[in-house]
Design an enzyme around this catalytic site. Structure first.
Site, short mmCIF file in Angstrom:
data_model
loop_
_atom_site.label_atom_id
_atom_site.label_comp_id
_atom_site.label_asym_id
_atom_site.label_seq_id
_atom_site.Cartn_x
_atom_site.Cartn_y
_atom_site.Cartn_z
N HIS A 133 31.55 4.87 55.60
CA HIS A 133 32.04 6.10 54.98
C HIS A 133 31.03 7.21 55.14
O HIS A 133 31.35 8.34 55.46
CB HIS A 133 32.26 5.87 53.48
CG HIS A 133 33.67 5.60 53.13
ND1 HIS A 133 34.61 6.58 53.02
CD2 HIS A 133 34.31 4.44 52.85
CE1 HIS A 133 35.77 6.03 52.70
NE2 HIS A 133 35.62 4.74 52.60
N GLU A 173 42.09 10.27 53.97
CA GLU A 173 40.84 9.52 53.70
C GLU A 173 40.12 9.17 55.00
O GLU A 173 40.70 8.55 55.89
CB GLU A 173 41.22 8.23 52.95
CG GLU A 173 40.01 7.42 52.50
CD GLU A 173 40.40 6.19 51.66
OE1 GLU A 173 41.43 6.23 50.95
OE2 GLU A 173 39.66 5.20 51.72
N ASP A 212 59.98 7.00 52.62
CA ASP A 212 59.86 7.19 51.17
C ASP A 212 58.68 6.34 50.69
O ASP A 212 58.81 5.13 50.46
CB ASP A 212 61.17 6.75 50.51
CG ASP A 212 61.15 6.91 49.00
OD1 ASP A 212 60.05 7.02 48.42
OD2 ASP A 212 62.24 6.90 48.38
C1 MEV Z 1 39.47 2.12 49.95
O1 MEV Z 1 40.40 3.14 50.21
C2 MEV Z 1 40.11 0.76 50.07
C3 MEV Z 1 39.23 -0.42 49.64
O2 MEV Z 1 38.75 -0.21 48.32
C4 MEV Z 1 40.09 -1.66 49.70
C5 MEV Z 1 39.41 -2.90 49.14
O3 MEV Z 1 38.56 -2.77 48.25
O4 MEV Z 1 39.81 -3.99 49.58
C6 MEV Z 1 38.02 -0.54 50.53
#
Ligand code: MEV
Length: 422
Positions: free
Chosen positions: A374, A82, A276
Site C-alpha cells: 500500500h 482503492e 447492482d
Molecule cells: C483491504 O481492502 C482488504 C483486506 O483487509 C482483506 C483482508 O483482510 O483479508 C486486506
C-alpha cells in the site's frame, strides 16, 4: 433561509437543480463546473437513469491481467477507488496460472421472489392450498414475461414456508424463477405482484410484501484453484494462508474483513460492468451467515503435496442484459473487454476474481502485511503530487520508503535534491 423541502425538484432541468444546490451549499462557480463537467456518461442519459440528477461520479477503471479461468484468458475491468486492489488481483491470478488457473461453475440463474401472506388462522391449510394450485400460480407468473419464456426462462418452482414472527405466523410463498441473462429483480417482482391476488383468493388471506429476496442461494457461483507452493512463496506461506483462513472461519470479526477482501474484487468488476452492487453485497453477507453464524465465503487448505487449494461459494446475481449494463456506455465496453457471453459466465468470472483477490490479501497478511505494498503505491501518488516526472518518481519513492517518511514536504525536498536545487 435554507430548506431541503423543494417541490418539483425532479421536474427541473439539471442546470436548475444545480443552481438550487449551489445556493443551498454555497458552492463556488468552480465547484459547479465540477458537477456539470461529466465524462463518458452523458448527463442527459444520467438524468434518465435516476432521479434528481446534478452530475455523474467517475471512478478509476483498471484492468487486472493474468486471469486464466476455465482455460480461457480474460482481461478483467475493475472500477475501484482503492489502491493495490487491481495489482493484487493480477498478482494472485499469475500465481493461480502456475497451477492451471482458476476454475468456476455456476448454477442456473435462479432468483427467488417472496409473497408475504398474513391474516391466516390455519397456516398449514393455506400452505397446502398454495401448493395444490402451483401450476396455476406458475402460469399466471409466466404470462407476465413472454420474452423470458421464449428465451427458455420462467418460473421453475413454487415453495411455501411458514415463518413464525412476533406478530404471528406468516405464509411465505417463494417463486423460483430462471431469469437467464438478466439480474432478474424486476422480472421476479412483476411476477410476485401478478400472482398475489390469486394467492389471496385461494387462501382468504391478505398479501403484503411482494419482492425479490437478495439471499440468492439458488444462484450460486463456485470457484476454485490450486496454487503450487513454490508460486505462493513456499510451504510456510501456504500454512500462513491456511491459518489466516481458519482464524476468519472461526471469528466473525475477522470473517467480515476476509469477505471484504473478496468483495474488493467482486464489486470492482460489478461496478465496471454496471451491476447492482448492493444486491451482491446483501447476497454475499446473508449467505455467509446462513448457518446462523457469520463465516467466510471461501476456504483454503493444503493438499497432500503441500500446495494451496482455495474454494469459494457465494450468490452472484448479475446480468448482461437490462439495467445499467446496457445503458452505461462504459459498462458496455467493459463487458466487451471481458468477452462474456452470458450472465452465468460473468458470475463465474466474478467468483474467480473474488477468490484471487482473497488469495492476494491473505498472502500479504500472512507474510509482510499489506501496508508495505500500500505504502509503495501511496508513495508514488505523493511523489507525482510533489512534481516528480519520469524516473524521478521511482527515485523519490525509493528514498521515502527507505526513510519510512511518506509525506509531500519530504517528497519535494528529495526532488529538489535530485534536481540539484538544494
Ligand atoms: C483491504 O481492502 C482488504 C483486506 O483487509 C482483506 C483482508 O483482510 O483479508 C486486506
Amino acid at each position: 433561509m435554507h430548506t431541503s423541502r423543494i417541490s418539483g425538484f425532479y421536474k427541473m432541468s439539471v442546470e436548475e437543480r444545480v443552481k438550487i444546490v449551489k445556493e443551498f451549499a454555497n458552492l463556488s462557480d468552480d465547484e459547479v463546473s465540477i458537477l456539470l463537467k461529466t465524462g463518458r456518461l452523458d448527463i442527459g442519459l444520467a438524468d434518465r437513469m435516476i432521479e434528481n440528477v446534478i452530475g455523474t461520479l467517475e471512478l478509476p477503471l483498471g484492468i487486472a491481467t493474468n486471469f486464466l479461468i476455465n482455460n480461457k484468458d480474460y482481461l478483467i475491468p475493475m472500477a475501484i477507488e482503492e489502491p493495490s486492489v487491481v495489482a493484487a488481483a493480477s498478482n494472485a491470478a499469475r500465481m493461480c496460472r502456475d497451477g492451471g488457473g482458476l476454475f468456476a461453475a455456476s448454477t442456473d440463474s435462479l432468483m427467488i421472489s417472496q409473497i408475504q401472506l398474513v391474516g391466516i388462522t390455519s397456516p398449514h391449510s393455506a400452505l397446502m392450498k398454495i401448493l395444490q394450485h402451483k401450476d396455476e400460480i406458475m402460469k399466471i407468473a409466466n404470462e407476465k414475461d413472454p420474452v423470458l419464456i421464449k428465451l427458455g426462462g420462467g418460473v421453475r418452482d413454487v415453495e411455501v414456508r411458514i415463518v413464525n414472527t412476533s406478530v404471528g405466523p406468516m405464509v411465505i410463498t417463494h417463486l423460483i424463477v430462471d431469469v437467464k441473462d438478466a439480474m432478474g429483480a424486476n422480472a421476479v417482482n412483476t411476477m410476485a405482484e401478478a400472482v398475489a391476488p390469486y394467492i389471496e383468493k385461494i387462501t382468504g388471506g391478505k398479501v403484503l410484501l411482494r419482492i425479490v429476496s437478495n439471499l440468492a442461494d439458488r444462484r450460486l457461483v463456485r470457484a476454485w484453484t490450486k496454487v503450487p507452493k513454490e508460486s505462493v512463496g513456499g510451504e510456510g506461506v501456504v500454512d500462513g494462508i491456511v491459518y489466516a483462513w481458519a482464524f476468519a472461519a472461526a471469528d466473525p470479526y475477522r470473517a467480515a474483513t476476509h469477505n471484504k477482501g473478496i468483495m474488493n474484487g467482486v464489486i470492482a468488476v460489478a461496478l465496471a460492468t454496471g451491476q447492482d452492487t448492493r444486491a451482491l453485497e446483501a447476497g454475499a453477507h446473508s449467505y455467509a451467515a446462513r448457518s446462523g453464524r457469520y463465516t467466510t465465503l471461501s476456504t483454503w487448505e493444503k493438499d497432500d503435496e503441500g500446495n494451496l487449494v482455495g474454494y469459494l461459494e457465494m450468490p452472484m446475481a448479475v446480468g448482461v442484459v437490462g439495467g445499467a449494463t446496457r445503458v452505461n456506455p462504459v459498462a458496455r465496453v467493459a463487458l466487451k473487454i471481458l468477452g462474456v457471453k452470458s450472465a452465468r459466465e460473468l458470475a463465474e468470472v466474478m467468483g474467480a476474481v473474488g477468490l484471487a483477490q482473497n488469495l492476494a490479501a491473505l498472502r500479504a497478511l500472512a507474510t509482510e502485511g499489506i501496508q508495505k505494498g500500500h505504502m509503495k503505491l501511496h508513495a508514488r501518488q505523493i511523489a507525482i503530487a510533489a512534481g516528480a516526472v519520469g524516473d524521478e518518481v521511482d527515485k523519490v519513492v525509493a528514498e521515502m520508503i527507505k526513510e519510512g517518511v511518506i509525506r509531500i514536504d519530504r517528497a519535494k525536498e528529495i526532488l529538489n535534491k535530485l534536481r540539484g536545487l538544494s
